[in-house]
Design an enzyme around this catalytic site. Structure first.
Site, short mmCIF file in Angstrom:
data_model
loop_
_atom_site.label_atom_id
_atom_site.label_comp_id
_atom_site.label_asym_id
_atom_site.label_seq_id
_atom_site.Cartn_x
_atom_site.Cartn_y
_atom_site.Cartn_z
N LYS A 48 47.44 27.04 67.21
CA LYS A 48 47.46 27.45 68.62
C LYS A 48 46.53 26.58 69.48
O LYS A 48 46.56 26.63 70.70
CB LYS A 48 47.10 28.93 68.74
CG LYS A 48 48.12 29.86 68.07
CD LYS A 48 47.67 31.31 68.18
CE LYS A 48 48.54 32.27 67.38
NZ LYS A 48 49.82 32.58 68.05
N THR A 74 54.62 35.50 72.97
CA THR A 74 55.03 36.57 73.88
C THR A 74 53.98 36.77 74.97
O THR A 74 54.31 37.26 76.05
CB THR A 74 55.25 37.89 73.11
OG1 THR A 74 54.16 38.08 72.20
CG2 THR A 74 56.55 37.87 72.34
N HIS A 120 59.73 35.14 61.77
CA HIS A 120 58.77 34.91 62.86
C HIS A 120 57.90 33.69 62.66
O HIS A 120 56.93 33.50 63.40
CB HIS A 120 57.85 36.12 63.04
CG HIS A 120 58.56 37.37 63.44
ND1 HIS A 120 58.67 37.78 64.75
CD2 HIS A 120 59.21 38.30 62.71
CE1 HIS A 120 59.35 38.92 64.80
NE2 HIS A 120 59.70 39.25 63.56
N LYS A 125 44.85 35.05 72.45
CA LYS A 125 45.79 35.16 71.33
C LYS A 125 44.97 35.05 70.08
O LYS A 125 43.78 34.74 70.14
CB LYS A 125 46.83 34.03 71.38
CG LYS A 125 46.22 32.63 71.61
CD LYS A 125 47.27 31.53 71.71
CE LYS A 125 47.92 31.44 73.05
NZ LYS A 125 49.36 31.48 73.02
N ARG A 126 45.59 35.31 68.91
CA ARG A 126 44.85 35.12 67.67
C ARG A 126 44.30 33.69 67.60
O ARG A 126 44.93 32.76 68.11
CB ARG A 126 45.75 35.41 66.47
CG ARG A 126 46.09 36.87 66.31
CD ARG A 126 44.84 37.72 66.12
NE ARG A 126 44.23 37.46 64.84
CZ ARG A 126 44.43 38.21 63.75
NH1 ARG A 126 45.18 39.28 63.80
NH2 ARG A 126 43.84 37.89 62.60
N LYS A 143 54.15 37.64 79.22
CA LYS A 143 53.35 38.62 79.98
C LYS A 143 52.68 37.93 81.16
O LYS A 143 52.66 38.45 82.29
CB LYS A 143 52.29 39.26 79.08
CG LYS A 143 52.88 40.10 77.96
CD LYS A 143 51.85 40.42 76.87
CE LYS A 143 52.57 40.79 75.58
NZ LYS A 143 51.67 40.80 74.41
C1 26Q Z 1 51.55 38.34 55.35
C2 26Q Z 1 51.17 38.58 54.03
C3 26Q Z 1 50.02 39.27 53.73
C4 26Q Z 1 49.24 39.76 54.78
C5 26Q Z 1 49.63 39.53 56.09
C6 26Q Z 1 50.77 38.81 56.37
C7 26Q Z 1 51.17 38.57 57.77
C8 26Q Z 1 50.91 39.51 58.76
C9 26Q Z 1 51.27 39.29 60.07
C10 26Q Z 1 51.81 37.40 58.15
C11 26Q Z 1 52.17 37.19 59.47
C12 26Q Z 1 51.90 38.13 60.43
C13 26Q Z 1 52.22 37.96 61.84
C14 26Q Z 1 52.92 36.97 62.35
C15 26Q Z 1 53.15 36.86 63.79
O1 26Q Z 1 52.59 37.61 64.58
N1 26Q Z 1 53.99 35.94 64.21
C16 26Q Z 1 54.27 35.79 65.63
O2 26Q Z 1 55.39 36.59 65.94
C17 26Q Z 1 55.63 36.63 67.33
C18 26Q Z 1 56.76 37.59 67.59
O3 26Q Z 1 57.96 37.03 67.16
C19 26Q Z 1 55.92 35.24 67.86
O4 26Q Z 1 56.02 35.31 69.26
C20 26Q Z 1 54.80 34.27 67.48
O5 26Q Z 1 55.15 32.95 67.84
C21 26Q Z 1 54.55 34.34 65.99
O6 26Q Z 1 53.44 33.54 65.64
#
Ligand code: 26Q
Length: 824
Positions: free
Chosen positions: A570, A672, A371, A564-565, A676
């Site tokens: 972004k 995503t 991702h 979004k975050r 929406k």
């Molecule tokens: C990793 C290590 C330790 C703690 C947390 C994490 C961690 C947690 C969540 C790293 C990444 C995430 C989330 C990533 C994320 O949401 N990526 C998004 O995924 C979406 C679905 O595929 C995409 O549409 C977005 O572009 C992408 O940024």
């Protein structure tokens, strides 16, 4: 005997409970009075709980029947392994899926309540950060609707994503104890509790036949207790399961300590164990290498694999040689990737298969989805941490790596640099385990989440692996579920659409194409209806913004939204620079062609991400100045919506005119939220990035505001990027930067935005915000022009919805199934 039991267990088909308004009403009453002991007029929480139980009873028969229909030998299943499932609320979703809208509404009427009000009592299940977690939830919804035998495995976090408050413009975090009042949807299944080992050491020994084996001993085990949540399909009697693991201390452990007289230590150990499922890491990109996070990952992987093996056996299977024919595990990013090594451990150490056979099974049932391309988000764990926490898993990873590097050596003899690049172990300084490499090596399928992202993975990060295994790599463009994001969130538009083309679109979104002939260039009766729906949705959002931010949004203005975050890539900063630019223009009387705008920004910053937090402060500071300047006179409004979450998006997406998707090209894997908004008839202003590209292709460039550098241009510019040169060449940009630097937005807090200015002016700014400023402002100018042509805008809005069929997760899941899972 066992087979007979299993057969009779399957033989029973549970009858469903009656679903008339009268029956629903009767059960509802029984729960409220006889179960909860609450009178008429009790706090609305109990109304919600009574209704939730009433509905859960009506889910139960389909749930058990779905389960038993699949509990047979040789039935292939998929498991979705994810540290996050961002579910949001469940009540209205189940009501919609069960088709109980009318019965429920009627039943509630007797109690002077509406479904909308009662639904407000449910806390969001915020078991995720953002895109990746919400994607998992949309996937679960579509799998149930398509009747695919897919089970989700996740963690039963006691605390979900933190709640965000804004205090003096700054983000403050509060814990989200979403389970405080209990969770009426979940069922605890203690009978399927597993043990997950940690710590200890390994021993190696030979069995009587002289074969070497390993033992993992002196471990501190933690119990994993499953809690099941029903995932209802849309009106098809399928109910799948999301199984969430809760950590608990083992009894013996407590007992040992207790007998040794150290009661408090025993309780402390218990705490230590239970910490594993206590809280979701609120971090959505940068990896932070915390031990507890690794414990969470292994806890999920081990419990889920043990459980999948148990289920497979309990369905009557015995020949492990067939395990890979019957099971596939989809890993949601690298977070659960330790599952590759754990399945090897279970097969080799516990089931006593030989290495090669175990590896053949593992690599035929694991699949990995990436991702992100951001290097800071690539998971790496220090070898030393593994050694202490998961010593047996480390040995297995070394063994996997040794076998793999031998293969690389055969294909590229003497290419030591390639071996170094491809090794699971990163050497130098602190030795680290590259989780993405483990995922690729252990999986038969590796996919990205949008066409561009998958291509960039192939050409960049994963290139060496593509050389070795070209067929492993594929694309699966993300989607969103139209049940939650259109049928539920936008009932007005749904009714209007169904009145024109029928309601088949809910379960087959390609039908929306039929709206295209209604788009028309001239104003029509349908246009007027379309606008009336949007207008009502905008009033609903305006009321929310008023209540949450105290800002007046005029529903006749353009609603320009970025939610979004908060992350530098972004580029919420680019958005706010444009707001400052508009403010500056208004103040200088350059009003020509300007459209009235309401700019809404929302999103959470990771608590440790200082720049993101400062960006939130800037947005709030600019809003404060703009909204209170009498010269602006309502032409521009700006609001930061606190605590953006799934439930807020349900109000926001249907009310949005302009969807902001403005990441630096090449950085947003897919996005995503963009989908929406599109489904709900917003037009996108966006860069050539992630799924924006596919949205642009689906809707046509005349219905999309494209701007900015492309991914290759970004990379080509990087070495010679000079932010100052854009300021020198663009007087409007200069005015914006000067205004920001003058302290105009932070008169009482001098210097607080220096770090932001520093980032914007830094030649090493990875996000190259200023490079896209002119192009963005010009695109926004085109937006303003287009907005003032009412029929033209309405047409674009209709065409966006009509072209959004591809972005249903029903399509995404069909692709996963056709290419990866191959379920019946
Ligand atoms: C990793 C290590 C330790 C703690 C947390 C994490 C961690 C947690 C969540 C790293 C990444 C995430 C989330 C990533 C994320 O949401 N990526 C998004 O995924 C979406 C679905 O595929 C995409 O549409 C977005 O572009 C992408 O940024």
């Amino acid at each position: 005997m066992q087979a007979k039991n299993a057969a009779s267990k399957r033989g029973v088909k549970l009858k469903s409970l009656p679903s008339s308004a009268a029956a629903v009403s009767k059960d509802f009453e029984r729960y409220q009075y006889y179960h909860l002991g609450r009178f008429h007029g009790c706090p609305p929480l109990y109304t919600y709980q009574s209704l939730a139980w009433t509905l859960r009873d009506r889910i139960m028969s389909d749930w058990m029947n779905t389960y038993s229909a699949r509990d047979q030998p040789g039935k292939r299943r998929a498991y979705y392994l994810s540290l996050e499932f961002l579910i949001g609320r469940a009540l209205s979703n189940h009501v919609l899926n069960l088709g109980l809208d009318e019965a429920t509404e009627q039943a509630l009427q007797n109690f002077g309540q509406t479904l909308e009000n009662v639904a407000e009592e449910e806390p969001d299940a915020g078991l995720g950060n953002g895109g990746l977690g919400r994607l998992a939830a949309c996937f679960m919804d579509s799998c149930a609707t398509l009747d695919l035998p897919v089970m989700g495995y996740g963690i039963h976090y006691e605390y979900g994503m933190f709640r965000q408050r804004i205090e003096n413009g700054y983000q403050k975090e509060d814990p989200d104890h979403w389970l405080r009042d209990g969770n009426p949807w979940e069922i605890e299944r203690s009978e399927f509790t597993c043990r997950v080992p940690f710590g200890g050491r390994t021993e190696h020994f030979r069995d009587p036949a002289g074969i070497e084996h390993a033992r993992w001993v002196d471990t501190n085990d933690v119990l994993a207790i499953p809690f099941d949540m029903p995932i209802t399909g849309y009106r098809n009697n399928t109910v799948n399961t999301l199984r969430l693991w809760k950590a608990a201390a083992t009894d013996e452990f407590n007992l040992d300590e207790f007998n040794a007289g150290s009661y408090t230590e025993a309780v402390q150990e218990k705490n230590h164990a239970e910490h594993i499922s206590m809280v979701l890491y609120p971090n959505d990109s940068s990896e932070n290498g915390k031990e507890l996070r690794l414990r969470q990952q292994y806890f999920l992987a081990s419990a889920s694999l043990q459980d999948a093996l148990r289920q497979w056996r309990s369905a009557g299977n015995t020949d492990l040689g067939r395990f890979a024919e019957d099971n596939v595990f989809q890993m949601n990013d690298t977070h659960p990737t330790i599952a590759v090594a754990e399945l090897m451990r279970l097969l080799v150490d516990v089931e006593r298969l030989g290495w090669d056979q175990a590896w053949a099974i593992t690599t035929r049932c694991m699949a990995y989805t990436n991702h992100t391309l951001l290097p800071e988000a690539l998971e790496r764990w220090p070898v030393a941490l593994f050694e202490r926490l998961l010593p047996r898993l480390l040995e297995i990873i070394y063994e996997i790596n040794a076998h793999f590097l031998r293969e690389v050596g055969v294909k590229w003899p003497g290419d030591m640099d390639r071996r170094r690049r491809m090794s699971i172990i990163e050497e130098g300084g602190v030795r680290q385990i590259r989780m993405a490499w483990l995922a690729i090596i252990g999986s038969f399928s590796v996919n990205g989440v949008a066409a561009l992202h998958s291509q960039l993975l192939r050409d960049g990060l994963f290139r060496d692996f593509v050389d070795l295994w070209p067929d492993k790599f594929n694309n699966k463009t993300n989607g969103v579920t139209p049940r939650r994001w259109v049928a539920h969130a936008n009932p007005g538009m749904s009714a209007l659409i169904s009145s024109k083309i029928g309601d088949d679109w809910v379960a087959d979104l390609a039908h929306l194409e039929k709206l295209k002939p209604l788009a028309s260039r001239r104003s029509t009766a349908f246009h007027a209806e379309w606008r009336a729906v949007k207008r009502a949705n905008k009033e609903r959002l305006a009321a929310l913004v008023k209540a949450e931010c105290g800002v007046d949004f005029n529903p006749d203005a353009l609603f320009d939204v970025q939610v979004k975050r908060i992350h530098e890539y972004k580029r919420q900063l680019l958005n706010i620079l444009h707001v400052i630019h508009l403010y500056n223009r208004i103040n200088r009387g350059r009003l020509d062609g300007l459209a009235d705008r309401c700019v809404l920004i929302g999103g959470k910053a990771a608590p440790g991400y200082l720049m993101a937090k400062r960006i939130i402060k800037l947005i709030n500071s600019v809003a404060e100045v703009v909204n209170n300047d009498p010269d602006v006179d309502g032409r521009l409004k700006v609001a930061f919506l606190p605590n953006y979450r799934v439930t807020s998006m349900e109000i926001i997406a249907p009310a949005t005119d302009l969807s902001e998707q403005i990441s630096t090209a090449g950085k947003e894997a897919s996005g995503t939220g963009n989908m929406k908004f599109m489904m709900n008839g917003a037009v996108t202003i966006g860069t050539y990035d992630g799924a924006n590209i596919e949205i642009l292709e689906a809707v046509g460039e005349e219905n999309f505001f494209l701007f900015g550098l492309h991914a290759e241009e970004v990379e080509a510019l990087r070495p010679q990027y000079q932010p100052q040169s854009y300021i020198d060449r663009d007087p409007e940009l200069r005015e914006v930067i000067d205004l920001l630097a003058s302290g105009h937005f932070n008169l009482c807090e001098p210097g607080i935005f220096d770090m932001i200015l520093g980032a914007l002016l830094n030649p090493h700014d990875p996000w190259m915000v200023l490079a896209d400023f002119r192009s963005y402002v010009d695109a926004q100018e085109r937006v303003s022009q287009a907005w003032q042509d009412e029929a033209g805008w309405t047409r674009m809005s209709i065409l966006n919805t009509a072209s959004s069929g591809f972005f249903s997760t029903d399509r995404t899941m069909q692709e996963y199934n056709a290419d990866i899972w191959k379920l019946k």
